[in-house]
Structures are given as structure tokens and as C-alpha cells.
Design an enzyme around this catalytic site. Structure first.
Site, PDB file in Angstrom:
ATOM      1  N   GLY A   8       0.831  -1.203   0.000  1.00 37.00           N
ATOM      2  CA  GLY A   8       0.000   0.000   0.000  1.00 37.00           C
ATOM      3  C   GLY A   8       0.861   1.246   0.000  1.00 37.00           C
ATOM      4  O   GLY A   8       1.830   1.343   0.768  1.00 37.00           O
ATOM      5  N   ALA A   9       0.525   2.215  -0.870  1.00 37.48           N
ATOM      6  CA  ALA A   9       1.345   3.424  -1.006  1.00 37.48           C
ATOM      7  C   ALA A   9       0.491   4.673  -0.851  1.00 37.48           C
ATOM      8  O   ALA A   9       0.517   5.574  -1.682  1.00 37.48           O
ATOM      9  CB  ALA A   9       2.061   3.436  -2.353  1.00 37.48           C
ATOM     10  N   GLY A  10      -0.275   4.721   0.231  1.00 32.34           N
ATOM     11  CA  GLY A  10      -1.092   5.890   0.518  1.00 32.34           C
ATOM     12  C   GLY A  10      -0.437   6.767   1.563  1.00 32.34           C
ATOM     13  O   GLY A  10       0.788   6.854   1.653  1.00 32.34           O
ATOM     14  N   THR A  11      -1.262   7.423   2.383  1.00 30.26           N
ATOM     15  CA  THR A  11      -0.738   8.347   3.378  1.00 30.26           C
ATOM     16  C   THR A  11      -0.022   7.634   4.523  1.00 30.26           C
ATOM     17  O   THR A  11       0.615   8.285   5.356  1.00 30.26           O
ATOM     18  CB  THR A  11      -1.872   9.212   3.950  1.00 30.26           C
ATOM     19  OG1 THR A  11      -2.936   8.377   4.421  1.00 30.26           O
ATOM     20  CG2 THR A  11      -2.420  10.160   2.898  1.00 30.26           C
ATOM     21  N   GLY A  12      -0.112   6.317   4.571  1.00 32.32           N
ATOM     22  CA  GLY A  12       0.681   5.538   5.513  1.00 32.32           C
ATOM     23  C   GLY A  12       1.859   4.871   4.827  1.00 32.32           C
ATOM     24  O   GLY A  12       2.980   4.869   5.334  1.00 32.32           O
ATOM     25  N   CYS A 160     -15.266   6.948   9.068  1.00 32.35           N
ATOM     26  CA  CYS A 160     -14.571   8.173   8.692  1.00 32.35           C
ATOM     27  C   CYS A 160     -15.612   9.234   8.333  1.00 32.35           C
ATOM     28  O   CYS A 160     -16.040   9.340   7.182  1.00 32.35           O
ATOM     29  CB  CYS A 160     -13.639   7.898   7.511  1.00 32.35           C
ATOM     30  SG  CYS A 160     -12.573   9.278   7.075  1.00 32.35           S
ATOM     31  N   GLY A 321      -4.795  11.308  10.569  1.00 30.47           N
ATOM     32  CA  GLY A 321      -3.427  11.418  10.089  1.00 30.47           C
ATOM     33  C   GLY A 321      -2.380  11.318  11.172  1.00 30.47           C
ATOM     34  O   GLY A 321      -1.334  10.690  10.982  1.00 30.47           O
ATOM     35  N   CYS A 354      -7.723  16.472  13.481  1.00 31.04           N
ATOM     36  CA  CYS A 354      -8.336  16.615  12.162  1.00 31.04           C
ATOM     37  C   CYS A 354      -8.522  18.089  11.812  1.00 31.04           C
ATOM     38  O   CYS A 354      -8.938  18.881  12.655  1.00 31.04           O
ATOM     39  CB  CYS A 354      -9.692  15.908  12.133  1.00 31.04           C
ATOM     40  SG  CYS A 354     -10.523  15.975  10.526  1.00 31.04           S
TER      41      CYS A 354
END
Length: 425
Positions: A8-12, A160, A321, A354
Site C-alpha cells: 500500500g502506497a497511501g498516506t501511511g 470516517c 493522520g 483533524c
């Protein structure tokens, strides 16, 4: 030499790759596997949904930026995970072996749980991916040509909630700017037991402030809402009471709708015996490590976190985040310790921060820790949040292109809010 694979190459996943390279140096191999060739900054998708951003504004190709850091990139979907043999099967028939696996896949979007929902053959839109947000903008333009009722919110089981509120307020602001607001009736439909619950049991005065913001903008709302079916132009909603019993049934006509779905774990991960809970979310210990497979770590939306409280209509707990950033850092530190022959000792923080845009203003909340009782329970509204969200988008995109592992929330966001870091979960 160890091989660390990040799924996985998202915000994490992207920060995990950069932090791992920085911490471990060039003595170990790092591979990132992702279904898409591009990175997408998901928090900006609500803006894409009304045309305030384009795809190119919030995406970039992953490969050149990772390879610049000596990180291998494979753009393929993982079809099966075999932790007994430390391998991952890919859709192209390739098999990738690993010594350590970091799972940061994000969620599977469970549109199938509500008949007629979702952008793929259904009648509602989503802003969970840039593709979905672009599709939403296509139908939003039709709404502008032929105004009608708008329904925005979150389905049963959603966790979410922030993007739902954001999108409702952004649509309302855009319609006002176009002088079309009086032509569009808006309703916010949510599985939360009250406005501002956010999957967190409320944060500060989130209930009062968000109710006031909706009321000021003439947006009606239905809470404890269990959407049972979506038809073309009609949403069927059971409104439940505080005991989970049917209170009222609604038939809501709409010309345009964006409803956040519930989440599940992605199939390749969810199918592994003993790795996940029944929803397919990865079970982790205090060190972000699988209790059954100790060389598997996980962070972000794909991990199992219990709900803050039981609600009449099911809701989940969000992973914001700051939590993800903290989880990733603890994972990298723990893998470094293991490679040095030491047991892992680092833990992430279950703190929620947030910044939510509201079109021409915004709302920020801080819940430290996420699960009550809290040391900090803070919620504020103001135009500064709208500006801060734009600045955060630009900074995060630059950070991902530059390949730095500098902690954004720890160094900047908490400092800007005048809050010191507080404890572990």
C-alpha cells in the site's frame, strides 16, 4: 540483508517507505507494492468532487520518487498473502518474498452492504478515491444544470465521518458562490447518534458547533440513520431511536448524493487465518505487530480498532493522520530494533487530530487520546482552518515528492494548535 515489503502506497505507505529507508540506510532492500501507479492525497478529494481541485493537483506518479531513494516499486494488486511462507502473490502472477511486511493498504469500500449504493452500478457517489471524486464531479455538474435535492452523509458502519461533513459544507459553499443555493434542498444523513459524534463520542463542543453550522446553512439532518436501500433518485432510511428500535422511516428524493460507505479489510489480507478480525482489519498489538505473525506490522485505516462506544446504528472509530504518522514511526523503530537483535518497544499514539474544510471556513478537533477519558478534548471553528487545510495539502504533497520522513503532525500541527505531545494510547 533484510527485505522489507510495504503493501500500500497511501498516506501511511509512502511515509513508511521513506522512514524505513532513512532509518535502515542502504543495507536493506525495500519494496513498495500498490495497485495504482500514482499517489493520491485523499483528504483533498472533497474538493475534487466540486471541481475545486483537478486530479493532477493531488496525484503524482509514485515510481520516480521511490526509485530516487533506492526503493523498488511494483504497481500490481496483491491477490493473496501467505504469511507461513512470507510471500505475496500478485495479479500478474509474480510472487514477492519478504522478511518483514508492513500492511498499509487502506480499506476496501463496502458499498455492497447497502443495496443500490456506490458509484459502481449504484446511485450514490463517494470521495474516498480520486476516481470516485471525479465521477462525483461529473454528476455534480449535472446538478448545476438541473438543480434538485442533495443528500450527503455516511452509511451504517462508517467510521470516517469528517469527509462527509466536509463535502456537505463544500457543496453548500460552492452553491452559494454560484448563487444557486436557494434552488437546492440539502439533507445530511448519518449513522452517528448525534451530529458531531464523529465516531469518537464527540470532541469538545463538536455537537453544538456542527449543529449550529448545519442550521446556519439550512442543511437538515437525520441521525441514527440506517440507510436500507438506494434507488435511482430515492434513498430509503430507517431512523432509529436510542435503543436501536425503528423510530421513523424516510423516503428522501435526491438529484445528487454522496454517502461514505463502511470499510472492510482488502481481500488478500482479510482472507489470512488469524491475521484479521471478522471485518478484515489487521489485529495488532501495542507495537503495531500481528500477534500471530510477528514479522507482519500494520498501520492506518486497515488495522482493527474497537469502536469508542456502542451506538444504536453501528459506527466505527476513525484513524486520523496523526495516528497513522505515529503508527508508521513506531513500526520503523521496531523493525530497526529487531534487526539490531532487540525486542520491539515502540508504540503509536491513539490521538485524533483533524482539519476539516467547510468551504470558506473550517473546523479543527483534537482528541488526546482518542478513547475517553481524554487529556485534551478540543474543537474549534474558524476561517484559519480553511487556510490551514490548504497549506497542509501543499506541504504534504511536497513532502511526499521530496521523500522526507519529517513528522508533520508532531512538529507542526500540534505546535500550531498550541498543544504538546501527550502520551501513548
Amino acid at each position: 540483508m533484510a527485505h522489507i515489503v510495504i503493501l500500500g502506497a497511501g498516506t501511511g505507505g509512502m511515509p513508511a517507505a521513506y522512514e524505513t529507508r532513512e532509518k535502515l540506510g542502504n543495507n536493506h532492500e525495500i519494496t513498495v507494492i500498490n495497485s495504482n501507479e500514482y499517489f493520491q492525497f485523499v483528504p483533498s478529494n472533497p474538493w475534487v468532487g466540486v471541481g475545486w481541485r483537478k486530479r493532477d493537483d493531488i496525484t503524482f506518479p509514485i515510481r520516480p520518487y521511490l526509485e530516487r531513494k533506492g526503493i523498488k516499486f511494483i504497481a500490481q494488486t496483491a491477490t493473496a498473502l501467505d504469511p507461513e511462507n512470507n510471500s505475496i502473490a500478485l495479479a500478474n502472477g509474480e510472487t514477492v518474498s519478504y522478511d518483514y511486511l508492513i500492511i498499509t493498504t487502506g480499506p476496501k469500500l463496502a458499498f455492497e452492504e447497502v443495496e443500490g449504493s456506490g458509484p459502481h452500478g449504484g446511485h450514490t457517489h463517494s470521495v474516498c478515491t480520486v476516481d470516485h471524486a471525479e465521477a462525483a464531479y461529473g454528476d455534480y455538474q449535472k446538478l448545476l444544470d438541473e438543480p434538485g435535492p442533495v443528500v450527503v452523509g455516511a452509511m451504517p458502519g462508517a467510521s470516517c465521518f469528517g469527509p462527509g461533513y466536509e463535502f456537505a459544507f463544500i457543496v453548500e459553499a460552492d452553491l452559494r458562490k454560484r448563487k444557486m443555493r436557494p434552488k437546492v434542498e440539502m439533507t445530511y444523513v448519518t449513522s452517528e447518534p448525534y451530529i458531531g459524534h464523529l465516531g469518537l463520542g464527540g470532541v469538545g463542543d463538536s455537537k453544538g458547533l456542527l449543529e449550529s453550522a448545519l442550521r446556519e446553512r439550512n442543511i437538515k439532518w437525520i441521525t441514527n440513520a440506517k440507510v436500507t436501500k438506494v434507488e435511482d433518485g430515492m434513498m430509503l432510511v430507517d431512523e432509529m431511536d436510542e435503543n436501536g428500535e425503528l423510530k421513523k422511516q424516510h423516503q428522501l428524493p435526491f438529484k445528487f448524493s454522496m454517502m461514505l460507505p463502511s470499510f472492510k479489510g482488502v481481500e488478500a489480507v482479510a482472507n489470512v487465518d488469524g491475521l484479521c478480525n471478522p471485518r478484515g482489519f489487521v489485529i495488532v498489538d501495542d507495537h503495531q505487530r500481528s500477534p500471530k505473525y510477528p514479522n507482519i506490522y500494520s498501520a492506518g485505516v486497515c488495522i482493527a480498532i474497537p469502536p469508542v462506544e456502542k451506538t444504536p446504528v453501528p459506527t466505527g472509530a476513525p484513524k486520523t493522520g496523526y495516528m497513522i504518522e505515529s503508527m508508521v514511526t513506531s513500526i520503523v523503530e521496531n523493525i530497526h530494533q529487531e534487526l539490531s537483535g532487540q525486542p520491539p518497544t515502540h508504540s503509536g499514539t491513539w490521538n485524533a487530530i483533524c482539519l476539516a474544510d467547510m468551504g470558506d471556513t473550517g473546523a479543527a478537533f483534537v482528541a488526546l487520546p482518542q478513547i475517553p477519558p481524554r487529556n485534551v478534548n478540543w474543537f474549534k471553528e474558524g476561517k484559519w482552518v480553511h487556510v490551514a487545510k490548504i497549506a497542509f495539502e501543499k506541504y504534504f504533497m511536497r513532502k511526499m515528492k521530496k521523500g522526507t520522513s519529517e513528522p508533520i503532525y508532531e512538529k507542526y500541527v500540534l505546535k500550531a494548535l498550541g498543544i504538546e505531545r501527550l502520551g501513548k494510547h
